[in-house]
Scaffold this active site. Structure first.
Site, mmCIF file in Angstrom:
data_model
loop_
_atom_site.group_PDB
_atom_site.id
_atom_site.type_symbol
_atom_site.label_atom_id
_atom_site.label_comp_id
_atom_site.label_asym_id
_atom_site.label_seq_id
_atom_site.Cartn_x
_atom_site.Cartn_y
_atom_site.Cartn_z
ATOM 1 N N SER A 179 49.630 69.564 -40.798
ATOM 2 C CA SER A 179 49.147 70.550 -41.772
ATOM 3 C C SER A 179 48.039 71.370 -41.135
ATOM 4 O O SER A 179 47.010 70.822 -40.729
ATOM 5 C CB SER A 179 48.595 69.848 -43.011
ATOM 6 O OG SER A 179 47.821 70.776 -43.758
ATOM 7 N N HIS A 235 53.342 72.510 -41.344
ATOM 8 C CA HIS A 235 53.136 72.430 -42.797
ATOM 9 C C HIS A 235 51.989 73.367 -43.184
ATOM 10 O O HIS A 235 50.885 73.290 -42.640
ATOM 11 C CB HIS A 235 52.804 70.985 -43.163
ATOM 12 C CG HIS A 235 52.682 70.729 -44.628
ATOM 13 N ND1 HIS A 235 53.769 70.516 -45.454
ATOM 14 C CD2 HIS A 235 51.596 70.629 -45.430
ATOM 15 C CE1 HIS A 235 53.361 70.295 -46.687
ATOM 16 N NE2 HIS A 235 52.040 70.364 -46.707
ATOM 17 N N ASP A 260 49.674 74.794 -46.196
ATOM 18 C CA ASP A 260 49.184 74.473 -47.535
ATOM 19 C C ASP A 260 48.572 75.692 -48.215
ATOM 20 O O ASP A 260 47.488 76.154 -47.848
ATOM 21 C CB ASP A 260 48.127 73.361 -47.442
ATOM 22 C CG ASP A 260 48.751 72.003 -47.179
ATOM 23 O OD1 ASP A 260 49.697 71.644 -47.907
ATOM 24 O OD2 ASP A 260 48.309 71.307 -46.246
ATOM 25 N N MET A 286 46.876 77.213 -51.471
ATOM 26 C CA MET A 286 46.127 76.756 -52.654
ATOM 27 C C MET A 286 45.476 77.957 -53.347
ATOM 28 O O MET A 286 44.995 78.870 -52.676
ATOM 29 C CB MET A 286 45.027 75.785 -52.225
ATOM 30 C CG MET A 286 45.536 74.579 -51.447
ATOM 31 S SD MET A 286 44.215 73.407 -51.150
ATOM 32 C CE MET A 286 45.048 72.244 -50.066
ATOM 33 N N HIS A 292 54.008 74.710 -48.553
ATOM 34 C CA HIS A 292 53.700 73.882 -49.728
ATOM 35 C C HIS A 292 52.840 74.705 -50.675
ATOM 36 O O HIS A 292 51.667 74.950 -50.405
ATOM 37 C CB HIS A 292 52.958 72.624 -49.240
ATOM 38 C CG HIS A 292 52.530 71.700 -50.322
ATOM 39 N ND1 HIS A 292 51.640 70.668 -50.104
ATOM 40 C CD2 HIS A 292 52.873 71.613 -51.639
ATOM 41 C CE1 HIS A 292 51.452 70.007 -51.224
ATOM 42 N NE2 HIS A 292 52.182 70.561 -52.179
ATOM 43 N N MET A 327 50.699 75.142 -53.728
ATOM 44 C CA MET A 327 49.887 74.486 -54.757
ATOM 45 C C MET A 327 49.276 75.598 -55.590
ATOM 46 O O MET A 327 48.057 75.864 -55.543
ATOM 47 C CB MET A 327 48.822 73.591 -54.092
ATOM 48 C CG MET A 327 49.429 72.330 -53.490
ATOM 49 S SD MET A 327 48.364 71.520 -52.291
ATOM 50 C CE MET A 327 48.802 72.451 -50.823
ATOM 51 N N MET A 332 53.207 63.373 -53.138
ATOM 52 C CA MET A 332 51.783 63.509 -52.836
ATOM 53 C C MET A 332 51.142 62.122 -52.877
ATOM 54 O O MET A 332 51.185 61.442 -53.903
ATOM 55 C CB MET A 332 51.092 64.414 -53.873
ATOM 56 C CG MET A 332 51.508 65.875 -53.852
ATOM 57 S SD MET A 332 51.337 66.714 -52.260
ATOM 58 C CE MET A 332 49.602 66.467 -51.890
ATOM 59 N N GLY A 383 44.703 69.317 -52.949
ATOM 60 C CA GLY A 383 43.543 70.207 -52.958
ATOM 61 C C GLY A 383 42.713 70.132 -51.686
ATOM 62 O O GLY A 383 42.136 71.127 -51.271
ATOM 63 N N PHE A 384 42.680 68.956 -51.080
ATOM 64 C CA PHE A 384 41.817 68.785 -49.922
ATOM 65 C C PHE A 384 42.463 67.874 -48.881
ATOM 66 O O PHE A 384 43.197 66.947 -49.236
ATOM 67 C CB PHE A 384 40.466 68.181 -50.344
ATOM 68 C CG PHE A 384 39.757 69.004 -51.372
ATOM 69 C CD1 PHE A 384 39.003 70.109 -50.997
ATOM 70 C CD2 PHE A 384 39.895 68.711 -52.724
ATOM 71 C CE1 PHE A 384 38.379 70.903 -51.954
ATOM 72 C CE2 PHE A 384 39.272 69.496 -53.696
ATOM 73 C CZ PHE A 384 38.510 70.592 -53.306
ATOM 74 N N GLY A 385 42.144 68.136 -47.634
ATOM 75 C CA GLY A 385 42.559 67.240 -46.569
ATOM 76 C C GLY A 385 41.582 66.078 -46.470
ATOM 77 O O GLY A 385 40.525 66.068 -47.119
ATOM 78 N N GLY A 386 41.939 65.087 -45.690
ATOM 79 C CA GLY A 386 41.019 64.001 -45.370
ATOM 80 C C GLY A 386 40.761 63.006 -46.487
ATOM 81 O O GLY A 386 39.763 62.285 -46.464
ATOM 82 N N ASP A 446 52.779 63.499 -48.210
ATOM 83 C CA ASP A 446 51.683 64.438 -47.968
ATOM 84 C C ASP A 446 50.368 63.857 -48.478
ATOM 85 O O ASP A 446 50.169 63.737 -49.685
ATOM 86 C CB ASP A 446 51.998 65.774 -48.657
ATOM 87 C CG ASP A 446 51.065 66.880 -48.203
ATOM 88 O OD1 ASP A 446 50.166 66.618 -47.380
ATOM 89 O OD2 ASP A 446 51.238 68.015 -48.679
ATOM 90 N N GLY A 447 49.477 63.522 -47.532
ATOM 91 C CA GLY A 447 48.138 63.076 -47.884
ATOM 92 C C GLY A 447 47.808 61.691 -47.358
ATOM 93 O O GLY A 447 48.517 60.724 -47.636
ATOM 94 N N GLY A 448 46.775 61.643 -46.530
ATOM 95 C CA GLY A 448 46.303 60.347 -46.044
ATOM 96 C C GLY A 448 47.241 59.644 -45.085
ATOM 97 O O GLY A 448 47.165 58.420 -44.926
ATOM 98 N N GLY A 456 47.361 66.014 -41.571
ATOM 99 C CA GLY A 456 46.345 66.993 -41.205
ATOM 100 C C GLY A 456 45.332 66.361 -40.286
ATOM 101 O O GLY A 456 45.402 66.464 -39.058
ATOM 102 N N SER A 457 44.380 65.629 -40.889
ATOM 103 C CA SER A 457 43.294 65.016 -40.122
ATOM 104 C C SER A 457 43.810 64.143 -38.993
ATOM 105 O O SER A 457 43.285 64.180 -37.883
ATOM 106 C CB SER A 457 42.426 64.146 -41.036
ATOM 107 O OG SER A 457 42.417 64.638 -42.331
#
Ligand code: DX5
Ligand code: ZN
Length: 231
Positions: A10, A35, A37, A39, A68, A70, A139, A144-147, A175-177, A197-198
């Site tokens: 991402s 990817h 994002d 928003m 994606h 959002m 999700m 809304g946020f990475g990390g 998607d996420g974490g 992402g991170s």
């Protein structure tokens, strides 16, 4: 293997002043998809960018551009993101009352259609949409946020979705974490596309793409080692 693992970095976690070079670097480092994002500060409490930025990124992406959304509403912007060169356009089931129409519109624009589910959304509604989608995005954080920290209760949702999908050619994207620790859990449950992402961008840069390559390789290896019978 009919469902190879795909890693989709991402760009939310990349250098916003250098998207073109970041996309080239991460693809060179082994990314399968990019990817993106989007928003709106309304559907989610953060703002990123819109179709003009996607169009600017497009020439730097050789492979799949996975967009994606959002945002709410979605429908008025589908044509713009299609024209910006998205290959996959994913909309949230929670973004409005007419997700069926939204998915029709995405496919009508000649794009692959993705359906995203927030952590609080169940799998029931998916049964009526399954033949309209190419991808379901689970999700594993609140968008809304990475990390953010991976929400483990979503693993069971992935398992249920893989059963609903059966032998249809539908991706399950997480998607996420996503990390080296969480990737195996979702790969075993039925996921084949891992957004990160991170976990991809941390420690590296366009001048140090070898770190991106190492991060991607580690996530892919952890996921591949854990794949279940469904794969
Ligand atoms: C969250 C975004 C994600 C996010 C993932 O709203 O949809 O794509 O960038 O970031 P990490 O991998 O850092 O959790
Ligand atoms: Zn995303």
């Amino acid at each position: 293997m009919t469902h190879p693992i795909r890693i989709a970095p991402s760009i939310l976690a990349s250098d916003f002043g250098n998207f073109g070079a970041e996309c080239r670097a991460v693809e060179g480092a082994g990314a399968d998809w990019i990817h993106v994002d989007v928003m709106d500060g309304h559907f989610v409490p953060n703002i990123t960018f819109g179709p003009a930025t996607c169009a600017a990124i497009r020439p730097h992406v050789k492979g799949v551009m996975d967009v994606h959304l959002m945002i709410a509403p979605v429908d008025p912007y589908i044509e713009a993101f299609a024209n910006a060169g998205a290959d996959i356009i994913t909309a949230h089931i929670e973004a409005g009352p007419h997700i069926h129409r939204t998915l029709q519109a995405i496919r009508g624009a000649g794009k692959k259609a993705g359906l995203a589910l927030n952590p609080g959304t169940g799998t029931d509604a998916v049964e009526h949409l399954i033949d309209m989608v190419d991808l379901i995005c689970v999700m594993t954080v609140n968008p809304g946020f990475g990390g953010q920290k991976f929400i483990h209760s979503q693993i069971e949702k992935v398992r249920r979705l893989r059963a609903i999908i059966g032998d249809r050619p539908v991706h399950i994207e997480i998607d996420g974490g996503v990390t080296v620790e969480t990737a195996p859990l979702v790969a075993a449950a039925g996921a084949d596309v891992l957004v990160a992402g991170s976990a991809v961008f941390s420690g590296g840069s366009v001048d140090q793409p070898d770190i991106y390559a190492r991060n991607i390789k580690a996530i892919r290896a952890a996921a591949e080692a854990a794949r279940g019978d469904w794969a």
